[in-house]
Motif scaffolding. Sequence first.
Motif, PDB file in Angstrom:
ATOM      1  N   ARG A 215      46.266 105.571  39.182  1.00 50.68           N
ATOM      2  CA  ARG A 215      47.691 105.417  39.502  1.00 50.68           C
ATOM      3  C   ARG A 215      47.869 105.405  41.010  1.00 50.68           C
ATOM      4  O   ARG A 215      47.236 106.183  41.729  1.00 50.68           O
ATOM      5  N   VAL A 216      48.741 104.491  41.459  1.00 49.47           N
ATOM      6  CA  VAL A 216      48.967 104.315  42.890  1.00 49.47           C
ATOM      7  C   VAL A 216      49.525 105.613  43.468  1.00 49.47           C
ATOM      8  O   VAL A 216      50.485 106.186  42.955  1.00 49.47           O
ATOM      9  N   ASP A 217      48.895 106.043  44.551  1.00 49.45           N
ATOM     10  CA  ASP A 217      49.187 107.342  45.153  1.00 49.45           C
ATOM     11  C   ASP A 217      49.725 107.168  46.580  1.00 49.45           C
ATOM     12  O   ASP A 217      50.482 107.987  47.072  1.00 49.45           O
TER      13      ASP A 217
ATOM     14  N   THR B  24      37.581 111.125  42.644  1.00 47.41           N
ATOM     15  CA  THR B  24      38.956 111.466  42.276  1.00 47.41           C
ATOM     16  C   THR B  24      39.948 110.437  42.785  1.00 47.41           C
ATOM     17  O   THR B  24      41.034 110.291  42.235  1.00 47.41           O
ATOM     18  N   SER B  25      39.588 109.743  43.877  1.00 45.93           N
ATOM     19  CA  SER B  25      40.492 108.711  44.386  1.00 45.93           C
ATOM     20  C   SER B  25      39.695 107.631  45.089  1.00 45.93           C
ATOM     21  O   SER B  25      38.504 107.809  45.390  1.00 45.93           O
ATOM     22  N   THR B  26      40.339 106.493  45.332  1.00 42.50           N
ATOM     23  CA  THR B  26      39.676 105.416  46.062  1.00 42.50           C
ATOM     24  C   THR B  26      40.721 104.577  46.779  1.00 42.50           C
ATOM     25  O   THR B  26      41.914 104.685  46.509  1.00 42.50           O
TER      26      THR B  26
ATOM     27  N   MET C  43      39.076 114.889  48.548  1.00 46.85           N
ATOM     28  CA  MET C  43      38.643 114.195  47.326  1.00 46.85           C
ATOM     29  C   MET C  43      37.217 114.602  46.993  1.00 46.85           C
ATOM     30  O   MET C  43      36.473 115.070  47.857  1.00 46.85           O
ATOM     31  N   ARG C  44      36.857 114.425  45.725  1.00 47.82           N
ATOM     32  CA  ARG C  44      35.465 114.653  45.308  1.00 47.82           C
ATOM     33  C   ARG C  44      34.904 113.337  44.780  1.00 47.82           C
ATOM     34  O   ARG C  44      35.629 112.515  44.223  1.00 47.82           O
TER      35      ARG C  44
ATOM     36  N   ARG D  67      45.954 103.525  47.947  1.00 48.58           N
ATOM     37  CA  ARG D  67      45.075 104.596  47.460  1.00 48.58           C
ATOM     38  C   ARG D  67      45.501 104.897  46.040  1.00 48.58           C
ATOM     39  O   ARG D  67      46.688 104.874  45.725  1.00 48.58           O
ATOM     40  N   LEU D  68      44.531 105.123  45.166  1.00 50.09           N
ATOM     41  CA  LEU D  68      44.911 105.499  43.814  1.00 50.09           C
ATOM     42  C   LEU D  68      44.167 106.732  43.338  1.00 50.09           C
ATOM     43  O   LEU D  68      43.028 106.974  43.755  1.00 50.09           O
ATOM     44  N   ASN D  69      44.860 107.512  42.530  1.00 50.09           N
ATOM     45  CA  ASN D  69      44.244 108.640  41.833  1.00 50.09           C
ATOM     46  C   ASN D  69      43.546 108.086  40.613  1.00 50.09           C
ATOM     47  O   ASN D  69      44.176 107.442  39.766  1.00 50.09           O
ATOM     48  N   ILE D  70      42.246 108.334  40.510  1.00 52.63           N
ATOM     49  CA  ILE D  70      41.467 107.727  39.431  1.00 52.63           C
ATOM     50  C   ILE D  70      41.575 108.576  38.170  1.00 52.63           C
ATOM     51  O   ILE D  70      41.367 109.789  38.195  1.00 52.63           O
ATOM     52  N   THR D  71      41.880 107.906  37.069  1.00 54.72           N
ATOM     53  CA  THR D  71      42.004 108.607  35.791  1.00 54.72           C
ATOM     54  C   THR D  71      40.869 108.255  34.838  1.00 54.72           C
ATOM     55  O   THR D  71      40.618 108.971  33.874  1.00 54.72           O
ATOM     56  N   ALA D  72      40.177 107.136  35.097  1.00 55.39           N
ATOM     57  CA  ALA D  72      39.016 106.752  34.281  1.00 55.39           C
ATOM     58  C   ALA D  72      38.224 105.707  35.059  1.00 55.39           C
ATOM     59  O   ALA D  72      38.804 104.919  35.809  1.00 55.39           O
ATOM     60  N   CYS D  73      36.895 105.725  34.885  1.00 62.06           N
ATOM     61  CA  CYS D  73      36.072 104.681  35.507  1.00 62.06           C
ATOM     62  C   CYS D  73      34.909 104.372  34.578  1.00 62.06           C
ATOM     63  O   CYS D  73      34.133 105.263  34.228  1.00 62.06           O
TER      64      CYS D  73
END
Length: 331
Positions: A65-67, A121-123, A1-2, A29-35
Amino acid sequence: MRAMVLKVLRQPLECVALAERAPGPGQIRLNITACGVCRTDLHVVDGELADPHVPIIPGHEIVGRVDALGDGVTGLRIGERVGVPWLGHTCGTCTHCRAGRENLCDHPLFTGYTRDGGFATSTIADAAFTFPLGEAGSDVSMAPLLCAGLIGWRSLKIAGDGTKLGLYGFGAAAHIVAQIAKWQGRTVYAFTRPGDTAAQAFARSLGAVWAGGSDEMPPDRLDAVIIFATVGSLVPLALQAVCKGGRVVCAGIHMSDIPSFPYRLLWEERQILSVANLTREDGLEFLRLVPEIGIVTHTRTYPMDQANTALADLRAGRFEGAAVLTPFVGI
Ligand SMILES: [Zn+2]
Ligand SMILES: [Zn+2]
């Protein structure tokens, strides 16, 4: 991740590659699409909050989105869109949690402050503290709802039922609250930095009947005001703007010192209150209402690697509405 990491307080965030983490029990864990970028992120970077944690990934208005699902997570599925707010975890056992005031928990975790957040990119998040967002509305437009919207909603409830509502500081939260207040049939008065005619015009475009500088008095006595600006000297001014029994709600997590003022400004049952954090119930209640109210968020987007520019623009008041980070360029 970055991720954009705050390694040293009061220094720019650094773009760092990190190993992808696995969710623990009860986590996702989710892939982040906006923050979204919130004023509180500036307080985190500036080390203005108690017990700052570094290194930390800021950001607490996360849409993704849930990853991956940790053990014991039910009710969420892979690919589902969820939001992660400021309140990341509570103990569930302290007197405040047991009294239904989890916003005041003695042992909380806050996203992007005491646990890693969304400039990445994820959290990882506690599943029980995420909100299902459905598919209506873009990721960017939803992000500011997760703090500016939620805290605005809680502040509005604490302001009471008065019809004449003043908003000091017309940024991300106020631009959402103005829309809710108008939908509720209230009359909105907007106070901006003196001379900020762009913000005043923006407030009028969202239905404010009056917009002026924070050094001005409104044409009518107000029932309540909410102060989103971080300037303590606004508190005595706001007390002068409210009627007998009026409320002054301080909605920020940090404020410069409030100067002393004559007791007559508080007399006649005027009240000063603060709003701390949110409960999950606040979030569910507010997010249910969003489509009905038809809230439109005004956003300026920045790719994730431009987080420092977004923070600088927020600090300088270079845009109206809310800043939102979108995925890193090239990923
Ligand atoms: Zn607790
Ligand atoms: Zn926030």
